[in-house]
Design a protein around this motif. Sequence first.
Motif, short mmCIF file in Angstrom:
data_model
loop_
_atom_site.label_atom_id
_atom_site.label_comp_id
_atom_site.label_asym_id
_atom_site.label_seq_id
_atom_site.Cartn_x
_atom_site.Cartn_y
_atom_site.Cartn_z
N ARG A 26 0.86 -1.13 0.03
CA ARG A 26 0.03 -0.25 0.08
C ARG A 26 0.98 1.35 0.06
N PRO A 27 0.59 2.16 -0.95
CA PRO A 27 1.54 3.46 -0.87
C PRO A 27 1.39 4.18 0.46
N ASN A 28 2.55 4.58 1.04
CA ASN A 28 2.64 5.22 2.16
C ASN A 28 2.53 4.03 3.32
N HIS A 29 2.10 2.81 3.23
CA HIS A 29 2.16 1.97 4.27
C HIS A 29 3.08 0.76 3.75
N PRO A 30 4.18 0.71 3.79
CA PRO A 30 5.20 -0.49 2.99
C PRO A 30 4.74 -1.65 3.99
N MET A 65 0.64 -5.54 2.82
CA MET A 65 0.69 -6.00 1.70
C MET A 65 -0.73 -6.50 1.31
N TRP A 66 -1.25 -6.27 0.05
CA TRP A 66 -2.54 -6.49 -0.17
C TRP A 66 -2.54 -7.46 -1.41
N ALA A 67 -3.48 -8.29 -1.50
CA ALA A 67 -3.40 -9.35 -2.68
C ALA A 67 -5.09 -9.79 -2.99
N VAL A 68 -5.27 -10.25 -4.12
CA VAL A 68 -6.54 -10.30 -4.67
C VAL A 68 -6.85 -11.75 -5.62
N LEU A 69 -7.94 -12.25 -5.65
CA LEU A 69 -8.48 -13.01 -6.50
C LEU A 69 -9.89 -13.24 -6.47
N SER A 70 -10.33 -14.17 -5.72
CA SER A 70 -11.62 -14.51 -5.04
C SER A 70 -11.85 -13.52 -3.91
N HIS A 71 -10.87 -13.23 -3.16
CA HIS A 71 -10.90 -12.77 -1.89
C HIS A 71 -9.92 -11.51 -1.94
#
Length: 380
Positions: free
Chosen positions: A288-292, A295-301
């Motif tokens: 996330r920008p400004n929050h190293p 970590m964010w990730a995606v597919l069905s969730h």
Amino acid sequence: MQSLKQRCSTLAAAVLGVALTASLVGCGSSVPEATNKDYMVAVSRPNHLNVIDAETLEPVNRCELPAHPAPGTIVMSPDSQIAYTLIGSFGEIYGIDIESCEVVFSANQSQGNERVRSMGAIAISPDGSEIYTHQNPTVMMSDHYKVQDTRVAVFNTADGLDAKAVRTFPAPRQVTIIKTGDDGTLYLGGPDVYAMDVNSGEYTTSIVSRNLDDPQYSPRDVLTVWPIGDTSNEFIRMFSVVKFNGESGDMDNASFHWGYERIDLTTGDPTDTIFGPLEVVLFSGQTRPNHPDQMWAVLSHLKQFDVPSQTEVRSITLDHTYYCINFSTDGDTIYLSGALDDIVAYDANTLEKLGNITLGGDMSMATPRVINRSVITSKL
């Protein structure tokens, strides 16, 4: 010394000035309108380049693409005016002015009987003067194919239409994404992560991935065709790995994890680390920008992880799968896209759904871009 009359006159003028300023502010006359805002640029079927107001999720322009939209990988010029799109069934590059829809650059990577394809591997130099692709060439004979050595090709954006490569360099195979650092270094994501000098073609290994020999872990498994991370100025790709908590290879005492391989494009510093448990399949992720540490990730969730503790923090189930994740430039809004025909936005602090936009055709494996630039007057 000033006389009492002069001092009173000066004071009266100052009070009048303050009153006039307050009056103008109240009327809105002295408050300038925002000169820059976030937009998204995304390719969708059947052949569209979409320009979207990222705050309102309203379309502001739609350009027709001159070729098949796959894969739909975009890199933007430094002034966020030209979208260089890798389309044409993975083989052609077009530079399109996102306001006028004029095609200002084109390059067919295939020449003669040599067919060239690139995965999500397109990048632009920091000054916007050069486009880079990783090429997989094959000579098409009448009764057989001849697979050629892979290479990096360099195009001058000033060459305009029907541009040809001005330099090529041998490069590793199985490269699916590339990005440029602020110093012009080209990073290639293949079996390992490589750093290439685009003038000499010399390259070194920045992050050992498939070739990492650590008996405590299985070989890493990497899936990535989305060169994301622009708003965090990072090259990033995820990997899955098995950790052997007993003897090496002992699956009875093993745990499964997600990790990432990351290059800070500002400094060139490489990082590879586990960031959380592997419980569901995920396709793409970024910090996330400004929050190293997030970590964010995606597919069905949609999932948030805390990198230092390697734990999952939050998770929501989505209406359908989304392949690609992006953030607003301030890091407060998450955009999910790819797979089907809609882009959905979530508040990164509350995970409240902010809305979505339907493009009328699916994005498949396209890589939309979030840009911050001067206001675009809607053409629709």
